[in-house]
Design a protein around this motif. Structure first.
Motif, PDB file in Angstrom:
ATOM      1  N   LEU A 130       0.828  -1.208   0.000  1.00  0.00           N
ATOM      2  CA  LEU A 130       0.000   0.000   0.000  1.00  0.00           C
ATOM      3  C   LEU A 130       0.864   1.260   0.000  1.00  0.00           C
ATOM      4  O   LEU A 130       0.563   2.234  -0.698  1.00  0.00           O
ATOM      5  CB  LEU A 130      -0.934  -0.002   1.210  1.00  0.00           C
ATOM      6  CG  LEU A 130      -2.135  -0.941   1.078  1.00  0.00           C
ATOM      7  CD1 LEU A 130      -2.907  -1.014   2.373  1.00  0.00           C
ATOM      8  CD2 LEU A 130      -3.060  -0.471  -0.041  1.00  0.00           C
ATOM      9  N   LEU A 131       1.943   1.245   0.765  1.00  0.00           N
ATOM     10  CA  LEU A 131       2.836   2.409   0.774  1.00  0.00           C
ATOM     11  C   LEU A 131       3.421   2.628  -0.622  1.00  0.00           C
ATOM     12  O   LEU A 131       3.534   3.761  -1.087  1.00  0.00           O
ATOM     13  CB  LEU A 131       3.966   2.211   1.787  1.00  0.00           C
ATOM     14  CG  LEU A 131       3.594   2.357   3.259  1.00  0.00           C
ATOM     15  CD1 LEU A 131       4.782   2.020   4.142  1.00  0.00           C
ATOM     16  CD2 LEU A 131       3.103   3.755   3.571  1.00  0.00           C
ATOM     17  N   PHE A 164       2.119   2.237  -3.353  1.00  0.00           N
ATOM     18  CA  PHE A 164       1.150   2.889  -4.246  1.00  0.00           C
ATOM     19  C   PHE A 164       1.296   4.411  -4.247  1.00  0.00           C
ATOM     20  O   PHE A 164       0.785   5.086  -5.120  1.00  0.00           O
ATOM     21  CB  PHE A 164      -0.282   2.538  -3.817  1.00  0.00           C
ATOM     22  CG  PHE A 164      -0.700   1.155  -4.228  1.00  0.00           C
ATOM     23  CD1 PHE A 164       0.140   0.331  -4.938  1.00  0.00           C
ATOM     24  CD2 PHE A 164      -1.963   0.684  -3.894  1.00  0.00           C
ATOM     25  CE1 PHE A 164      -0.245  -0.938  -5.311  1.00  0.00           C
ATOM     26  CE2 PHE A 164      -2.357  -0.593  -4.265  1.00  0.00           C
ATOM     27  CZ  PHE A 164      -1.494  -1.395  -4.969  1.00  0.00           C
ATOM     28  N   ASN A 165       1.922   4.949  -3.204  1.00  0.00           N
ATOM     29  CA  ASN A 165       2.070   6.405  -3.120  1.00  0.00           C
ATOM     30  C   ASN A 165       3.514   6.819  -2.943  1.00  0.00           C
ATOM     31  O   ASN A 165       3.801   7.863  -2.378  1.00  0.00           O
ATOM     32  CB  ASN A 165       1.258   6.957  -1.943  1.00  0.00           C
ATOM     33  CG  ASN A 165      -0.186   7.178  -2.292  1.00  0.00           C
ATOM     34  OD1 ASN A 165      -0.504   7.700  -3.352  1.00  0.00           O
ATOM     35  ND2 ASN A 165      -1.073   6.767  -1.419  1.00  0.00           N
TER      36      ASN A 165
END
Lengths: 170, 544
Positions: B56-57, B59-60
């Motif tokens: 998830l990290l 992704f940004n």
């Protein structure tokens, strides 16, 4: 009946285990899934778009004579902030009112220009013509020119967001 | 047969999934199995949490120096839930080290590595090393000062390895300096190479555990065996839940460090490794000169070798855990040694420079303010303006929102208003502010700077900076010095002072300027100790 009574402690203990296993895993999954969904689907806290950009001195403007003004504006894209060149056609309609038009024709987005002789805006692509206050005079343009939000501070013109007329903030 | 049973039957017939799960869950385990065997499952769970939050990290996150830092700040300050996500990943890493070590401790104490489980143990040692490798490579990825300088030390240590040192250094892309190449290598290791390696080793490890069965304790052979499900699964679940709850609370409550952007020219920075490497860091200090290699290479290699060899050295019969006094003693010694070294490292940690204490995971717009504006924040807080005014966000209060109303006013208007509020705004219930004209002017300067966009960012200015700027303003430092482009260039500009001088020098210079810079026209200043601390700290956080 006797059989059921004998089996009872075994099954209640099993049920206790199962309840806890399912319950705790339910809580863990929810506590991971909820933040993940929030992280992925809620929009980021935006640095609010209230940026007003200085676009020159209005005292120099002649009434009803549009001037093409070039200014730089910050564009925020995720973690990147880039400075972009933008232009506006600025017209002083009266002493109280200064209007800044977006530089693109509302038909297909060509760059229009000011025609001194006929005193109107002319788009070279399909000959759309706009009056000095941005209204469509002739040609295929479907709506008047877009306008920037404007305000005046100490004689300086400040430009905000570009909007379609009608959605204009007063 | 109900339709449900039929569906299960159909699926199982084609995939074998039900039989598989059943075989897995109803495995026979020794009667002595219990709470002490939950750590392996917790470690596996934590690994999955790391993989999940890591993805998830990503992704940004922009994996290049510079952008890495900006995107991480973006995650922490702007992405909804981003701070929590990084908190989970950051503290999850620490927690994983703790749980993996606990798991090994339990296996060691119980002697569960004995024949025929040597391979299981070695796979476990490799998994421990992988866990540490994640920590080492992940440490660089925020690309702040802490990350950069920590990695400089790591790569220097790798370079000392005999024979392979230079090759290792080349492999890590850091023969010259830690830079873009090293960063790419670390990132590649962290997200591309280590995860599948870990996955494979976990599969092997669990397969071996299943193949040999959970290690029995003496006496188990005469007691009936139990099933893994549901009793042991219940225990594992409870342990996982507790671990997760602790992790979640830490992610929410404990600040995750983010310092300023990596600065390879900042020679004053004192790098510190992550807490679980501190004992190694301290070991290095015990060996100096030609012996240095003992601390950097020889001892760690011996330690790993010793771990691997444990099951080949201790080959006696299985004994009860209470009778394994020698193993207990070894463990105690290791624990004492580790704790001693770690405490020594913590105690000898020099006080971090002020700049390192600023939380860069919060907006730091206040760093760009001129002294007069920052001092205005000091007065703003002194006068407790927020008891009646909102600033930007929050519940409406009795007074107007200062972030949106001040834009249209001038400083002169505001000063008049501060003195006699009702005269400027008829009906205003605001009490007059009892400050001098100069002080009111300062307050006005801050309010003029305030808008809806920067309100929160400016209010995060730390106390010492606001107080320091207030003193700077009161002492009229700005009539000779420049800060952030505001002031007079008679004396040296104060941005970048921390590069040129030490805090001690600046303190002495305030007391007696001519002693340190002969010919200076700066008058001496008598500050109280707390004033001195604030103003020096303020000057030392100024951007370069």
């Amino acid at each position: 009946m006797e059989q059921v009574a004998e089996a009872a402690p075994q099954t209640t203990r099993r049920r206790f285990y199962l309840t806890f296993i399912y319950g705790l895993w339910g809580v863990i999954s929810a506590a991971l899934a909820a933040p993940a969904l929030i992280y992925l689907f809620l929009p980021p806290r935006v640095r609010r778009e209230s940026d007003w950009v200085e676009a020159g001195d209005i005292t120099r403007l002649q009434p009803k004579t549009p001037v093409e003004v070039v200014f730089r504006k910050n564009r925020v894209d995720g973690w990147k902030v880039s400075s972009e060149k933008q232009t506006a056609w600025v017209v002083k309609l009266s002493d109280q009112q200064v209007v800044a038009f977006g530089p693109q024709c509302t038909h297909l987005g060509c760059a229009y220009h000011w025609e001194e002789r006929s005193s109107d805006f002319l788009c070279p692509c399909h000959s759309s013509v706009f009056s000095v206050d941005g209204k469509v005079v002739s040609g295929p343009a479907p709506r008047p020119l877009d306008r920037y939000d404007t305000k005046i501070e100490n004689g300086k013109l400040l430009l905000g967001a570009l909007r379609e007329p009608g959605s204009q903030k007063s | 047969m109900t339709w449900k049973e039929r569906m299960h039957g159909w699926l199982d017939h084609r995939t074998g999934i039900e039989t598989g799960v059943r075989n897995f869950l109803y495995e026979q385990i020794p009667a002595s199995s219990g709470w002490h065997q939950v750590f392996g499952s917790v470690a596996l769970f934590l690994f999955l949490v790391q993989a999940f939050t890591g993805a998830l990290l990503a992704f940004n996150y922009a994996p290049t120096p510079g952008d890495a830092y900006n995107s991480l700040r973006y995650i922490m300050t702007e992405v909804t839930g981003g701070r929590l996500m990084r908190g989970l990943h950051h503290w999850g890493a620490s927690m994983m080290v703790v749980v993996v070590v606990l798991h090994m401790t339990q296996v060691f104490l119980y002697g569960s590595y004995k024949k025929p489980r040597e391979a299981t143990w070695i796979a476990g040692v490799l998994l421990l090393l992988l866990t540490l490798a994640y920590g080492l490579t992940g440490y660089l990825l925020p690309w702040d000062n802490r990350a950069y300088w920590g990695t400089v030390v790591t790569t220097q240590i790798a370079a000392q390895a005999p024979v392979v040192g230079p090759y290792l250094l080349r492999l890590l892309g850091s023969q010259g300096d830690v830079g873009v190449v090293t960063f790419a290598r670390f990132y590649g290791l962290h997200v591309l190479l280590l995860p599948p390696a870990t996955g494979l080793l976990i599969v092997l490890h669990v397969y071996l555990v299943r193949k040999h069965g959970v290690a029995p304790a003496p006496g188990d052979e005469v007691r009936p065996r139990k099933k893994f499900f549901p009793e042991q699964v219940f225990r594992d679940t409870v342990a996982i839940f507790i671990a997760f709850a602790v992790l979640f609370v830490m992610a929410v409550v404990v600040r995750v460090p983010l310092e300023q952007l990596a600065d390879p020219t900042d020679t004053t920075y004192i790098p510190r490794p992550e807490w679980y490497f501190l004992f190694l860091f301290q070991t290095l200090k015990l060996f100096t000169g030609p012996l240095e290699m003992v601390g950097t290479v020889v001892l760690p290699t011996l330690a790993i070798l010793a771990l691997v060899l444990v099951p080949f050295v201790d080959r006696g019969q299985m004994r009860k855990v209470t009778e394994r006094a020698f193993a207990g003693a070894v463990l105690c010694l290791a624990a004492i040694g580790w704790a001693g070294l770690t405490v020594a490292a913590v105690v000898t940690t020099p006080k971090p420079a002020v700049a390192e204490q600023i939380d860069f995971s919060q907006p730091t717009d206040w760093l760009q303010l001129s002294p007069i504006e920052l001092a205005g924040i000091g007065y703003f807080r002194q006068e407790n303006c927020v008891s009646c005014h909102t600033v930007g966000d929050g519940k409406p209060k009795i007074g107007p929102d200062l972030a949106s109303t001040t834009i249209h006013k001038t400083a002169a208007w505001m000063i008049q208003h501060f003195k006699r509020p009702a005269a400027m705004v008829p009906g205003s219930a605001m009490p007059p502010i009892q400050l001098s004209d100069a002080q009111l002017n300062t307050l006005a300067a801050f309010l003029l700077k305030l808008n809806a966009r920067n309100a929160v960012a400016l209010q995060s200015a730390p106390e010492f900076a606001a107080e320091g700027a207030l003193l700077y303003q009161k002492s009229q430092c700005g009539s000779c010095h420049m800060v952030n482009g505001v002031g007079v260039k008679l004396g040296p500009p104060l941005n970048g002072l921390r590069r040129r001088r030490t805090e001690q020098w600046v303190e002495q210079h305030f007391q007696n300027p001519q002693a340190l810079s002969p010919g200076s026209i700066m008058p001496p200043y008598k500050f109280t100790p707390s004033e001195m601390k604030n103003i020096v700290a303020y000057l030392f956080v100024l951007p370069d």
